[in-house]
Design a protein around this motif. Structure first.
Motif, PDB file in Angstrom:
ATOM      1  N   SER A   1       0.853  -1.197   0.000  1.00 17.99           N
ATOM      2  CA  SER A   1       0.000   0.000   0.000  1.00 17.99           C
ATOM      3  C   SER A   1       0.884   1.240   0.000  1.00 17.99           C
ATOM      4  CB  SER A   1      -0.891  -0.009   1.248  1.00 17.99           C
ATOM      5  OG  SER A   1      -1.194   1.314   1.661  1.00 17.99           O
ATOM      6  N   THR A   2       0.746   2.072  -1.042  1.00 17.86           N
ATOM      7  CA  THR A   2       1.597   3.265  -1.084  1.00 17.86           C
ATOM      8  C   THR A   2       1.222   4.248   0.019  1.00 17.86           C
ATOM      9  OG1 THR A   2       0.252   3.924  -2.989  1.00 17.86           O
ATOM     10  CG2 THR A   2       2.529   3.329  -3.408  1.00 17.86           C
ATOM     11  N   GLY A   3      -0.058   4.290   0.412  1.00 21.79           N
ATOM     12  CA  GLY A   3      -0.451   5.139   1.538  1.00 21.79           C
ATOM     13  C   GLY A   3       0.318   4.721   2.794  1.00 21.79           C
TER      14      GLY A   3
ATOM     15  N   LEU B   1       4.074   5.551   2.481  1.00 23.67           N
ATOM     16  CA  LEU B   1       4.326   6.984   2.668  1.00 23.67           C
ATOM     17  C   LEU B   1       4.193   7.387   4.135  1.00 23.67           C
ATOM     18  CD1 LEU B   1       2.384   8.237  -0.479  1.00 23.67           C
ATOM     19  CD2 LEU B   1       4.802   8.717  -0.019  1.00 23.67           C
ATOM     20  N   ARG B   2       3.141   6.881   4.792  1.00 27.51           N
ATOM     21  CA  ARG B   2       2.948   7.239   6.211  1.00 27.51           C
ATOM     22  C   ARG B   2       4.096   6.707   7.066  1.00 27.51           C
ATOM     23  NH1 ARG B   2      -2.586   6.803   4.554  1.00 27.51           N
ATOM     24  NH2 ARG B   2      -2.535   4.544   4.725  1.00 27.51           N
ATOM     25  N   LEU B   3       4.577   5.513   6.730  1.00 29.29           N
ATOM     26  CA  LEU B   3       5.689   4.933   7.475  1.00 29.29           C
ATOM     27  C   LEU B   3       6.976   5.744   7.265  1.00 29.29           C
ATOM     28  CD1 LEU B   3       6.498   2.448   9.234  1.00 29.29           C
ATOM     29  CD2 LEU B   3       7.225   1.337   7.110  1.00 29.29           C
TER      30      LEU B   3
ATOM     31  N   PHE C   1       1.744  16.988   1.084  1.00 30.96           N
ATOM     32  CA  PHE C   1       0.769  16.442   0.142  1.00 30.96           C
ATOM     33  C   PHE C   1      -0.199  15.515   0.870  1.00 30.96           C
ATOM     34  CE2 PHE C   1       4.645  17.336  -2.260  1.00 30.96           C
ATOM     35  CZ  PHE C   1       4.152  18.179  -3.239  1.00 30.96           C
ATOM     36  N   LEU C   2       0.329  14.703   1.772  1.00 30.12           N
ATOM     37  CA  LEU C   2      -0.516  13.801   2.561  1.00 30.12           C
ATOM     38  C   LEU C   2      -1.537  14.611   3.352  1.00 30.12           C
ATOM     39  CD1 LEU C   2       2.200  11.347   3.953  1.00 30.12           C
ATOM     40  CD2 LEU C   2       0.446  10.818   2.252  1.00 30.12           C
ATOM     41  N   ASP C   3      -1.071  15.682   4.002  1.00 35.74           N
ATOM     42  CA  ASP C   3      -1.969  16.483   4.829  1.00 35.74           C
ATOM     43  C   ASP C   3      -3.045  17.169   3.999  1.00 35.74           C
ATOM     44  OD1 ASP C   3      -0.676  15.742   7.090  1.00 35.74           O
ATOM     45  OD2 ASP C   3       0.638  17.494   7.158  1.00 35.74           O
TER      46      ASP C   3
ATOM     47  N   GLY D   1      -4.275  16.003   1.262  1.00 38.46           N
ATOM     48  CA  GLY D   1      -5.059  15.029   0.506  1.00 38.46           C
ATOM     49  C   GLY D   1      -4.732  15.070  -0.977  1.00 38.46           C
ATOM     50  N   GLU D   2      -3.539  15.560  -1.297  1.00 32.49           N
ATOM     51  CA  GLU D   2      -3.125  15.621  -2.703  1.00 32.49           C
ATOM     52  C   GLU D   2      -2.210  14.459  -3.027  1.00 32.49           C
ATOM     53  OE1 GLU D   2      -1.200  19.360  -3.224  1.00 32.49           O
ATOM     54  OE2 GLU D   2      -3.018  20.470  -2.685  1.00 32.49           O
ATOM     55  N   LEU D   3      -2.162  14.117  -4.313  1.00 31.93           N
ATOM     56  CA  LEU D   3      -1.248  13.058  -4.709  1.00 31.93           C
ATOM     57  C   LEU D   3       0.190  13.503  -4.468  1.00 31.93           C
ATOM     58  CD1 LEU D   3      -2.612  11.501  -8.010  1.00 31.93           C
ATOM     59  CD2 LEU D   3      -2.929  10.758  -5.651  1.00 31.93           C
ATOM     60  N   VAL D   4       0.955  12.626  -3.906  1.00 30.53           N
ATOM     61  CA  VAL D   4       2.379  12.868  -3.712  1.00 30.53           C
ATOM     62  C   VAL D   4       3.041  12.725  -5.092  1.00 30.53           C
ATOM     63  CG1 VAL D   4       4.439  11.978  -2.550  1.00 30.53           C
ATOM     64  CG2 VAL D   4       2.220  11.984  -1.350  1.00 30.53           C
ATOM     65  N   PRO D   5       3.984  13.626  -5.450  1.00 26.94           N
ATOM     66  CA  PRO D   5       4.578  13.559  -6.797  1.00 26.94           C
ATOM     67  C   PRO D   5       5.212  12.194  -7.102  1.00 26.94           C
ATOM     68  CG  PRO D   5       5.197  15.604  -5.684  1.00 26.94           C
ATOM     69  CD  PRO D   5       4.484  14.768  -4.666  1.00 26.94           C
TER      70      PRO D   5
ATOM     71  N   ASP E   1      -1.786  -1.674  -3.715  1.00 28.31           N
ATOM     72  CA  ASP E   1      -2.997  -1.034  -3.189  1.00 28.31           C
ATOM     73  C   ASP E   1      -2.786   0.478  -3.236  1.00 28.31           C
ATOM     74  OD1 ASP E   1      -4.992   0.037  -1.607  1.00 28.31           O
ATOM     75  OD2 ASP E   1      -4.353  -0.967   0.232  1.00 28.31           O
ATOM     76  N   GLY E   2      -3.487   1.145  -4.164  1.00 24.30           N
ATOM     77  CA  GLY E   2      -3.336   2.605  -4.267  1.00 24.30           C
ATOM     78  C   GLY E   2      -2.168   3.008  -5.147  1.00 24.30           C
ATOM     79  N   PHE E   3      -1.657   2.100  -5.908  1.00 24.38           N
ATOM     80  CA  PHE E   3      -0.578   2.369  -6.869  1.00 24.38           C
ATOM     81  C   PHE E   3      -0.779   1.476  -8.070  1.00 24.38           C
ATOM     82  CE2 PHE E   3       3.516   1.652  -8.848  1.00 24.38           C
ATOM     83  CZ  PHE E   3       4.079   2.907  -8.874  1.00 24.38           C
ATOM     84  N   PRO E   4      -0.695   1.972  -9.287  1.00 25.86           N
ATOM     85  CA  PRO E   4      -0.439   3.352  -9.653  1.00 25.86           C
ATOM     86  C   PRO E   4      -1.674   4.231  -9.502  1.00 25.86           C
ATOM     87  CG  PRO E   4      -0.749   2.019 -11.619  1.00 25.86           C
ATOM     88  CD  PRO E   4      -0.808   1.078 -10.461  1.00 25.86           C
ATOM     89  N   ARG E   5      -1.458   5.528  -9.381  1.00 23.36           N
ATOM     90  CA  ARG E   5      -2.560   6.493  -9.340  1.00 23.36           C
ATOM     91  C   ARG E   5      -2.464   7.489 -10.485  1.00 23.36           C
ATOM     92  NH1 ARG E   5      -3.309   5.879  -3.168  1.00 23.36           N
ATOM     93  NH2 ARG E   5      -5.286   6.842  -2.722  1.00 23.36           N
ATOM     94  N   THR E   6      -1.415   7.425 -11.260  1.00 25.96           N
ATOM     95  CA  THR E   6      -1.271   8.298 -12.437  1.00 25.96           C
ATOM     96  C   THR E   6      -0.722   7.445 -13.578  1.00 25.96           C
ATOM     97  OG1 THR E   6       1.045   8.853 -11.975  1.00 25.96           O
ATOM     98  CG2 THR E   6      -0.621  10.266 -10.960  1.00 25.96           C
TER      99      THR E   6
ATOM    100  N   GLY F   1       1.832   8.158 -15.326  1.00 26.11           N
ATOM    101  CA  GLY F   1       3.288   8.104 -15.141  1.00 26.11           C
ATOM    102  C   GLY F   1       3.675   6.955 -14.215  1.00 26.11           C
ATOM    103  N   GLN F   2       2.899   6.777 -13.146  1.00 25.89           N
ATOM    104  CA  GLN F   2       3.172   5.671 -12.217  1.00 25.89           C
ATOM    105  C   GLN F   2       2.906   4.324 -12.881  1.00 25.89           C
ATOM    106  OE1 GLN F   2       1.073   6.217  -8.502  1.00 25.89           O
ATOM    107  NE2 GLN F   2       1.951   8.242  -8.149  1.00 25.89           N
ATOM    108  N   ALA F   3       1.878   4.276 -13.725  1.00 26.37           N
ATOM    109  CA  ALA F   3       1.562   3.007 -14.409  1.00 26.37           C
ATOM    110  C   ALA F   3       2.724   2.618 -15.323  1.00 26.37           C
ATOM    111  CB  ALA F   3       0.277   3.140 -15.206  1.00 26.37           C
TER     112      ALA F   3
HETATM  113  P1  AMP Z   1      -4.402   5.947   0.871  1.00 27.89           P
HETATM  114  O1  AMP Z   1      -3.892   5.343   2.137  1.00 27.89           O
HETATM  115  O2  AMP Z   1      -4.286   5.038  -0.325  1.00 27.89           O
HETATM  116  O3  AMP Z   1      -5.792   6.534   1.016  1.00 27.89           O
HETATM  117  O4  AMP Z   1      -3.443   7.180   0.540  1.00 27.89           O
HETATM  118  C1  AMP Z   1      -3.336   8.259   1.442  1.00 27.89           C
HETATM  119  C2  AMP Z   1      -2.599   9.410   0.784  1.00 27.89           C
HETATM  120  O5  AMP Z   1      -1.295   8.968   0.400  1.00 27.89           O
HETATM  121  C3  AMP Z   1      -3.215   9.949  -0.493  1.00 27.89           C
HETATM  122  O6  AMP Z   1      -4.212  10.912  -0.226  1.00 27.89           O
HETATM  123  C4  AMP Z   1      -2.008  10.561  -1.169  1.00 27.89           C
HETATM  124  O7  AMP Z   1      -1.676  11.801  -0.583  1.00 27.89           O
HETATM  125  C5  AMP Z   1      -0.914   9.591  -0.821  1.00 27.89           C
HETATM  126  N1  AMP Z   1      -0.737   8.502  -1.814  1.00 27.89           N
HETATM  127  C6  AMP Z   1      -0.988   7.184  -1.654  1.00 27.89           C
HETATM  128  N2  AMP Z   1      -0.696   6.475  -2.756  1.00 27.89           N
HETATM  129  C7  AMP Z   1      -0.240   7.386  -3.647  1.00 27.89           C
HETATM  130  C8  AMP Z   1       0.216   7.299  -4.993  1.00 27.89           C
HETATM  131  N3  AMP Z   1       0.248   6.118  -5.653  1.00 27.89           N
HETATM  132  N4  AMP Z   1       0.605   8.437  -5.599  1.00 27.89           N
HETATM  133  C9  AMP Z   1       0.576   9.621  -4.959  1.00 27.89           C
HETATM  134  N5  AMP Z   1       0.146   9.770  -3.715  1.00 27.89           N
HETATM  135  C10 AMP Z   1      -0.255   8.677  -3.046  1.00 27.89           C
END
Ligand code: AMP
Length: 198
Positions: free
Chosen positions: A30-32, A35-37, A52-54, A56-60, A84-89, A91-93
């Motif tokens: 899970s990319t979420g 990132l949180r870790l 970006f997390l705060d 609610g925007e996509l992290v670059p 889980d939650g990747f790819p989201r763009t 570019g990521q795909a």
């Molecule tokens: P999630 O836990 O999947 O709801 O993701 C929480 C937050 O992490 C999202 O609102 C984004 O800020 C960031 N995030 C998670 N996955 C991605 C991703 N693949 N690309 C960019 N940002 C991401």
């Protein structure tokens, strides 16, 4: 086996991925969570992602892709991986295609969780995570529509997509997701992946 889960925040991807990963012996990537870790550990990538997390925007992509590449390089991911939650763009795909090609393994399935917005707001209100304010939820749904929906088309063109109705009890949704994946896996070219079990 490699599977991608696509869906808006609150669609139940997290719950379903944990179940599916356990049922099929896949790593839950899970990319979420990643990132949180990274942020909690004070790593540079995590700190760069924080605003970006705060919001609610996509992290670059430049931050997310290397984190995924690192995790995917771990040995346990050889047995299979559920993204889980990747790819989201797009570019990521494309970056994911590159990672898979480097490993010489295919993507077997992309599952899109389909759910009405009203249901999402109800669910997110219950979840109560700190990044789930009304404002950030709107922002995430807008970003989802703009950047992530084209991904479904990307996978659909390659015959890898199944859309799953994500409304219902977790057991019901799990049954739909499992059926979708079995259907796609039965069509995947057998020779492309020696680790694939019959
Ligand atoms: P999630 O836990 O999947 O709801 O993701 C929480 C937050 O992490 C999202 O609102 C984004 O800020 C960031 N995030 C998670 N996955 C991605 C991703 N693949 N690309 C960019 N940002 C991401």
């Amino acid at each position: 086996m490699r599977i991608v889960f696509i869906g808006p925040p609150g669609a139940g991807k997290g719950t379903q991925s944990l179940r599916l990963a356990a049922a099929r012996g896949l790593v839950h990537l899970s990319t979420g969570d990643v990132l949180r870790l990274a942020r909690a550990r004070g790593e540079a990538a995590g700190l760069a992602a924080a605003r970006f997390l705060d919001a609610g925007e996509l992290v670059p992509d430049e931050i997310v892709v290397p984190l995924v590449a690192d995790r995917f390089a771990d040995d346990d991911c050889r047995r299979g991986c559920l993204f889980d939650g990747f790819p989201r763009t797009l570019g990521q795909a494309e970056a994911l295609d590159g990672l898979l090609a480097d490993r010489g393994v295919p993507l077997e399935a992309a599952v899109e969780f389909v759910i009405p917005h009203e249901e999402l707001f109800l669910r997110l209100a219950k979840r109560g995570r700190s990044d789930d304010t009304d404002e950030t939820v709107h922002a995430r749904l807008r970003e989802y529509a703009r950047l992530t929906v084209p991904l479904a088309d990307y996978y659909e063109r390659r015959g890898l997509l199944r859309r799953v109705d994500a409304v219902g009890a977790p057991d019901e949704v799990f049954a739909r997701v499992s059926a979708a994946i079995d259907d796609l896996a039965s069509r995947a070219p057998r020779s492309a992946d020696p680790s694939r079990t019959p």
